[in-house]
Scaffold this active site. Structure first.
Site, mmCIF file in Angstrom:
data_model
loop_
_atom_site.group_PDB
_atom_site.id
_atom_site.type_symbol
_atom_site.label_atom_id
_atom_site.label_comp_id
_atom_site.label_asym_id
_atom_site.label_seq_id
_atom_site.Cartn_x
_atom_site.Cartn_y
_atom_site.Cartn_z
ATOM 1 N N GLU A 37 0.855 -1.187 0.000
ATOM 2 C CA GLU A 37 0.000 0.000 0.000
ATOM 3 C C GLU A 37 0.889 1.234 0.000
ATOM 4 O O GLU A 37 1.938 1.255 0.654
ATOM 5 C CB GLU A 37 -0.904 0.035 1.237
ATOM 6 C CG GLU A 37 -1.714 1.343 1.277
ATOM 7 C CD GLU A 37 -2.863 1.353 2.272
ATOM 8 O OE1 GLU A 37 -2.800 0.605 3.258
ATOM 9 O OE2 GLU A 37 -3.797 2.141 2.070
ATOM 10 N N CYS A 234 -6.592 1.149 2.641
ATOM 11 C CA CYS A 234 -7.552 2.262 2.614
ATOM 12 C C CYS A 234 -7.394 3.141 1.376
ATOM 13 O O CYS A 234 -8.311 3.868 0.992
ATOM 14 C CB CYS A 234 -7.381 3.124 3.854
ATOM 15 S SG CYS A 234 -7.890 2.299 5.356
ATOM 16 N N ASN A 365 -12.002 -2.936 -0.097
ATOM 17 C CA ASN A 365 -10.878 -3.235 0.809
ATOM 18 C C ASN A 365 -11.410 -3.727 2.143
ATOM 19 O O ASN A 365 -11.857 -4.851 2.265
ATOM 20 C CB ASN A 365 -9.973 -2.007 0.960
ATOM 21 C CG ASN A 365 -8.932 -2.191 2.047
ATOM 22 O OD1 ASN A 365 -8.303 -3.247 2.117
ATOM 23 N ND2 ASN A 365 -8.766 -1.225 2.919
ATOM 24 N N GLU A 366 -11.409 -2.842 3.121
ATOM 25 C CA GLU A 366 -11.773 -3.259 4.476
ATOM 26 C C GLU A 366 -13.181 -2.740 4.771
ATOM 27 O O GLU A 366 -13.380 -1.934 5.659
ATOM 28 C CB GLU A 366 -10.748 -2.650 5.439
ATOM 29 C CG GLU A 366 -10.715 -3.251 6.802
ATOM 30 C CD GLU A 366 -9.635 -2.586 7.639
ATOM 31 O OE1 GLU A 366 -9.732 -1.361 7.892
ATOM 32 O OE2 GLU A 366 -8.681 -3.272 8.034
HETATM 33 O O1 AHR Z 1 -2.336 -1.405 6.669
HETATM 34 C C1 AHR Z 1 -2.795 -0.153 7.062
HETATM 35 C C2 AHR Z 1 -4.308 -0.027 6.952
HETATM 36 O O2 AHR Z 1 -4.938 -0.903 7.825
HETATM 37 C C3 AHR Z 1 -4.901 -0.390 5.629
HETATM 38 O O3 AHR Z 1 -4.846 0.659 4.746
HETATM 39 C C4 AHR Z 1 -6.316 -0.725 5.957
HETATM 40 O O4 AHR Z 1 -6.850 -1.685 5.088
HETATM 41 C C5 AHR Z 1 -6.256 -1.177 7.387
HETATM 42 O O5 AHR Z 1 -7.138 -0.476 8.173
#
Ligand code: AHR
Length: 647
Positions: A37, A234, A365-366
């Site tokens: 990322e 994110c 993603n999350e």
């Molecule tokens: O790894 C850091 C962050 O942690 C990522 O961007 C996100 O997916 C998670 O909250």
């Protein structure tokens, strides 16, 4: 290399049985991978080797990273212009007017917390410029200076024409410097306009022009990862949908890729003027290439119509979701399509006629909540109809349990999802307790992707939080459980991957770097040991007929490597004391031999690898004497041990 021969004295010995002939689970080729990322300056300022910050004056503060300067009492005037293209307000250029006969006037760029340059190495500087006043033959001088202003390298670009043209010269510093700056001057009288200034090391990964930082990519390649997940995190989601990651804006000519603010921009704890953007010089094509280069499967994650739920949680209306789904379909065409298709043609024009052989993709993603399931359903039908061959990764939310997690799992089981991405940033104790987490998971239904995990002793924004040995040891213990359950957990990646020591937002991270060096953490070495010693299938390693997950402070897993015909034992001792073990191998012949063992150890759980002691904790190799069907071995206190025994 020392040979360890049964160093067990008068301690109670645990008896362990390894059933060499009993194949349990096939270890997926993609088991241990990496999560990339653009956080902590991982891309711009990190692996993307560009040294000039804001090279095209495109950030929302157009002169961020730049300042007007003069030399030798030079005088002049500097102005910022917009090209007038309303669709691309980031298309800007500067005008430098130098008005003295002998002095110089121009701009200086500070780099990404300085520029790291090495003595005698080549740095390719390119400038897109034009000479506005054709009556004067303008001289453009470029120089690298150290933090005191001393010139390290200098070159000159002459013959500038009245048209926009790209000029290139090589700079060779006379000294290594971590915090160099770049000056661009008009020397003597002259009127010059500049659109882009760029500086890359000539020595990049695989020597690709304007490519990636070779020391960092080499560390990734050394991990032998099974997959590369990109571009996050994110960052996929954006703070709001307008700044989400849109892969189509990151391919084609790098000069035409529109810069946007980074999702992590405002999260610097130690900087009053945030300066984090995405130039997309490292875009989707480059990510695919990186994965291919290091022998890993590409795993792109796409926005599913939801902005980061820790920020605005902005949603696209369901009736407007189609373009998002189309992006996913087009990405498959970009990666795998024939060169006659629209997106396959673009891939070929960028230099890769062969497909990238994409096999999986993440939707969101999350994410969490019914809004996610609603959106995923639409993606799922469209993608499965046209591309049933692509496995889809779905989200289990930000934590390893709780209402959000349970809701998502229940829904995803109903939808017969392929792979569910679980995230856990938890304490070392949680990791130890959860080494058996997957023993009880259902064997049918969606598979698991342990997509983001790391043991955190403190909060992720705490500067004193470290990649210490305690965290790495706990992760190793937990990973024996992942390996043992590789029929369920098919992919795993530590997160985040990279962090610049002067520009981070999240801590701990797998690899720390500054402008010149990279420091792999103990956690990196744990990942590397597991990935490089993956094996083909698991076999049982039992004490009193039970799996070893914390018994007598030991965690264990075992695999067989069918190619090298070796038994691979992974043994983690979390106690301060050494633990004596007696192994019996059943169902297969084990030759007498001096077997290879790789060890990570430190008595001090707070030990870590700093920039001044980068190998405080590193892999040690040794030989262990194996006699026939048994082995006596004492595991050092606080150690991770990987033993390869020839069958
Ligand atoms: O790894 C850091 C962050 O942690 C990522 O961007 C996100 O997916 C998670 O909250």
């Amino acid at each position: 290399m020392p040979v360890i021969v049964s160093n067990i004295q008068a301690q109670k010995v645990s008896e362990i049985t390894v059933r060499v002939n009993q194949r349990i689970n096939t270890v997926p080729a993609s088991m241990w991978g990496i999560f990339f990322e653009d956080i902590n300056f991982a891309a711009d300022g990190g692996i993307y080797a560009e040294l000039v910050k804001n090279r095209s004056f495109s950030f929302n503060d157009p002169l961020m990273g730049w300042k007007w300067i003069s030399k030798d009492e030079g005088k002049g005037d500097g102005r910022l212009y917009n090209s007038g293209d309303l669709l691309r307000p980031d298309k800007r250029y500067v005008r430098i007017q130098s008005t003295s006969d002998n002095g110089s006037y121009g701009l200086s760029n500070e780099g990404f917390r300085g520029m790291g340059v090495k003595k005698d190495a080549g740095y390719r500087l390119s400038v897109t410029a034009r000479n506005v006043d054709s009556d004067i033959a303008a001289n453009l001088v470029v120089e690298l200076v150290d933090s005191t202003g001393k010139v390290l390298a200098e070159n000159q670009l002459s013959g500038l024409t009245k048209d926009w043209e790209k000029y290139e010269v090589i700079l060779k510093p006379v000294k290594t410097e971590a915090k160099a700056q770049l000056n661009v001057f008009v020397k003597g009288k002259g009127l010059v306009e500049i659109e882009t200034v760029s500086l890359f090391p000539v020595d990049t990964w695989k020597g690709r022009k304007n490519g990636l930082r070779s020391d960092l990519v080499q560390l990734l390649a050394d991990m032998k990862p099974g997959f590369v997940r990109f571009p996050g995190g994110c960052i996929v989601e954006g703070r709001e949908l307008a700044t989400r990651y849109q892969w189509k804006k990151t391919v084609g000519d790098p000069a035409e890729r529109e810069l946007i603010v980074n999702r992590w921009n405002t999260e610097f704890k130690h900087r009053s003027t945030p300066d984090y953007f995405q130039s997309f010089g490292l875009g989707f094509y480059e990510y695919f290439l990186l994965a291919e280069d290091i022998g890993a499967e590409p795993l792109p994650i796409l926005n599913c119509g939801m902005a980061c739920q820790y920020n605005t949680s902005e949603l696209v209306d369901m009736k407007d979701l189609d373009p998002y789904i189309q992006d996913a379909l087009d990405l498959i065409e970009f990666a795998n399509g024939a060169v006659t298709t629209q997106w396959g043609k673009l891939r070929a024009s960028m230099g890769h006629s062969e497909p990238f052989n994409l096999k999986m993709m993440g939707v969101g993603n999350e994410q969490w909540g019914p809004q996610y399931i609603e959106r995923f359903k639409k993606f799922n039908s469209a993608l499965k109809e046209k591309h049933p061959e692509i496995k889809l990764i779905t989200s289990a939310g930000p934590g390893p349990d709780g209402d959000r997690f349970t809701y998502l799992w229940d829904e995803l089981v109903k939808l017969n999802a392929d792979i569910v991405d679980e995230h856990y940033y938890q304490s070392p104790t949680w990791f130890l307790k959860n080494a058996s987490r997957y023993d009880a998971y259902p064997r049918k239904g969606p598979k698991v992707f342990a997509g983001e995990y790391a043991a955190h002793s403190k909060g992720q924004a705490d500067p004193t939080s470290r990649n210490n040995w305690e965290s790495a040891l706990a992760e190793a213990a937990f990973m024996t459980g992942l390996e043992r359950n590789c029929d369920v957990v098919q992919m795993c990646s530590y997160a985040p991957l990279l962090a610049h020591k002067d520009a981070w937002q999240w801590n701990p991270d797998l690899i720390w770097f500054d402008n010149l060096k990279a420091v792999p953490t103990p956690n990196y070495f744990v990942q590397k040991l597991f990935a490089a010693n993956k094996g083909s299938y698991t076999v049982s390693v039992l004490k009193d007929k039970e799996v070893i997950a914390g018994k007598d402070s030991v965690y264990a897993s075992a695999t067989i490597d069918e190619t090298s015909k070796e038994l691979i034992l992974k043994l983690v001792n979390i106690s301060q004391k050494s633990v004596p073990l007696k192994f019996s191998f059943t169902g297969g012949s084990v030759k007498s031999q001096n077997a290879n063992m790789e060890v990570l150890k430190n008595k001090d759980l707070s030990a870590w690898n700093s920039f001044s002691t980068p190998l405080n904790i590193g892999i040690e190799s040794m030989k262990v004497k194996v006699s026939g069907r048994s082995l006596m071995l004492s595991l050092d206190g606080n150690s991770v041990n990987v033993l390869r025994i020839k069958l």
